[in-house]
Design an enzyme around this catalytic site. Structure first.
Site, mmCIF file in Angstrom:
data_model
loop_
_atom_site.group_PDB
_atom_site.id
_atom_site.type_symbol
_atom_site.label_atom_id
_atom_site.label_comp_id
_atom_site.label_asym_id
_atom_site.label_seq_id
_atom_site.Cartn_x
_atom_site.Cartn_y
_atom_site.Cartn_z
ATOM 1 N N THR A 366 41.716 -9.954 2.990
ATOM 2 C CA THR A 366 41.522 -10.765 4.189
ATOM 3 C C THR A 366 42.850 -10.935 4.905
ATOM 4 O O THR A 366 43.890 -11.103 4.259
ATOM 5 C CB THR A 366 40.912 -12.137 3.843
ATOM 6 O OG1 THR A 366 40.764 -12.901 5.039
ATOM 7 C CG2 THR A 366 41.789 -12.917 2.881
ATOM 8 N N HIS A 419 40.995 -16.834 -13.322
ATOM 9 C CA HIS A 419 41.829 -16.968 -14.511
ATOM 10 C C HIS A 419 41.028 -16.802 -15.803
ATOM 11 O O HIS A 419 41.612 -16.717 -16.900
ATOM 12 C CB HIS A 419 42.514 -18.337 -14.495
ATOM 13 C CG HIS A 419 43.853 -18.343 -15.162
ATOM 14 N ND1 HIS A 419 44.297 -17.321 -15.976
ATOM 15 C CD2 HIS A 419 44.850 -19.268 -15.165
ATOM 16 C CE1 HIS A 419 45.498 -17.610 -16.430
ATOM 17 N NE2 HIS A 419 45.861 -18.784 -15.958
#
Length: 448
Positions: A366, A419
């Site tokens: 993006t 994560h």
């Protein structure tokens, strides 16, 4: 008469919202001519006439939520719609010719066709039911909407257990058990004098506007279906992923130099400009090959590591952000990447994207820099576990060595990652690899 129905959309899409009618009642239409535009959770779809004739009756208005297979209009068959009047049509004038009784509706309603008048004064439909059926724009399954109408439950008051916020039948049942009685509408309190004065001072404030106790105007604007879906997916991403963001900065001197030297020749050969996205896409693919967990997906307790590179490129449109996918980007040249990205961006802004353009994707990029963003933390695009954010290029003093400092075109880049499967070491190393490849564009040609 023939019916205009909402066509089959996709396996996961059962309803949509009418954006606008391109034809009015009484207009002649030809087979294949677009009648209306329908907005779904992902793309806009055109509804076309299946035969020649005249658009006799529009049954659903812009803003209405309609289901697959629902009749939204009627077409009178034949050129120009010239057909013999039906029994109902010939009977209608006789009904209208009767003088209205005093207890009936006001005189002006006598000219309304019988079916429309019946819809307006139907006593069985409560305000809650009508709101749930027509005005609610929350994502809900057709069965859930039907049950809510039957039980007189406001669909907007139902709590959803779905991670994406979609209302199911069980949610409606649970809401009905908690509140078994149909709520009675309280008479509307008279508007405060200040509100009336404010409305007189602000005639431009429409029916959707409401006034606060301090006489300050606000306007209630319903979310579009696509904006609702974007909101739900963003919340879902933050609620389900252990999202973390790491940053680095890139010296764009080398890329700017290549573009300056090669741009004219590149456009002459390929009829497309050499932009930044092809460099970033190539760099991302090179880093994904070195750190494959960022090109993966979590399914239950398994990790699906994808051996292909379908890169999503975020595009801003009037309806919100969409992420069309460049397929097999690792096999494309710089020119092919630029052409693919330009084509997808144009289709997005013209509302011409198909569902296949948006499905899949293994990693996303993006670019907030085109709007002037200096730094941001991009949100993951589930089920992907990584997204790279680009930012504005800005001249900043950079230490070249212990004795020299130069003004260099610098860009901050950000990597948001899940994560749960990507550790900090891998994420930081991935971003460092992207930086290395961008600062040495020739290395991109050697990435296989």
């Amino acid at each position: 008469m023939s019916e205009v129905k909402v066509p089959e959309l996709a396996e996961s899409i059962t309803e949509g919202t009418i954006v606008k009618w391109l034809k009015a009642e009484g207009d002649s239409v030809s087979r294949g001519e677009v009648l209306a535009e329908l907005e779904t959770d992902k793309v806009n779809i055109e509804i076309s006439a299946e035969e020649d004739g005249k658009l006799e009756k529009i049954l659903r208005e812009p803003g209405d939520t309609v289901e697959v297979g629902e009749v939204i209009a009627m077409i009178a068959q034949g050129a120009g719609g010239d057909t013999a009047p039906s029994k109902e049509e010939t009977a209608a004038p006789k009904k209208q010719a009767k003088p209205p009784k005093e207890e009936n509706a006001p005189l002006e309603k006598a000219t309304i066709p019988p079916n429309e008048e019946q819809d307006e004064v139907e006593p069985a439909r409560s305000p809650d039911k009508e709101g749930a059926e027509i005005h609610s724009s929350r994502a809900a399954s057709p069965a859930a909407r039907r049950l809510a109408r039957e039980r007189g439950i406001d669909i907007d008051s139902v709590r959803s257990q779905d991670p994406l916020g979609r209302i199911r039948v069980d949610d409606v049942k649970a809401s009905g058990e908690a509140q078994p009685e149909v709520r009675q509408e309280k008479p509307a309190a008279p508007a405060p004098a200040g509100a009336q004065k404010q409305a007189e001072r602000n005639p431009q404030v429409g029916a959707g506007a409401k006034l606060t106790g301090t006489d300050k105007p606000i306007e209630r604007v319903p979310m579009s279906r696509r904006r609702q879906t974007i909101a739900e997916r963003l919340v879902y991403a933050q609620q389900t992923a252990a999202m973390l963001t790491t940053f680095n900065e890139v010296d764009m001197t080398a890329i700017l130099d290549v573009r300056k030297r090669r741009q004219e020749k590149f456009v002459e050969q390929h009829n497309v400009k050499l932009g930044f996205m092809s460099f970033f896409t190539k760099a991302v693919i090179g880093a994904l090959k070195a750190f494959p967990l960022l090109n993966a997906e979590i399914q239950g307790t398994d990790i699906l590591i994808k051996k292909y590179y379908d890169i999503g490129i975020a595009v801003s449109t009037e309806g919100g952000l969409v992420v069309p996918v460049v397929r097999d980007a690792d096999r494309l040249s710089f020119a092919d990447l630029e052409k693919n990205i330009a084509d997808l961006a144009k289709k997005a802004r013209d509302n011409k994207l198909s569902l296949s353009d948006l499905q899949g994707g293994t990693f996303s990029i993006t670019n907030g820099g085109i709007f002037g963003s200096m730094l941001s933390t991009p949100i993951l695009n589930p089920p992907q576990v990584g997204i790279l954010g680009m930012h504005k290029i800005q001249l900043r003093p950079v230490a070249i060595d212990t004795e020299r400092t130069e003004n260099r075109p610098m860009m901050y880049i950000a990597l948001s990652y899940d994560h749960r499967i990507v550790d900090g070491k891998e994420a930081v190393s991935f971003l460092a690899r992207v930086k290395e490849l961008l600062e040495d564009p020739e290395a991109l040609l050697l990435e296989g």
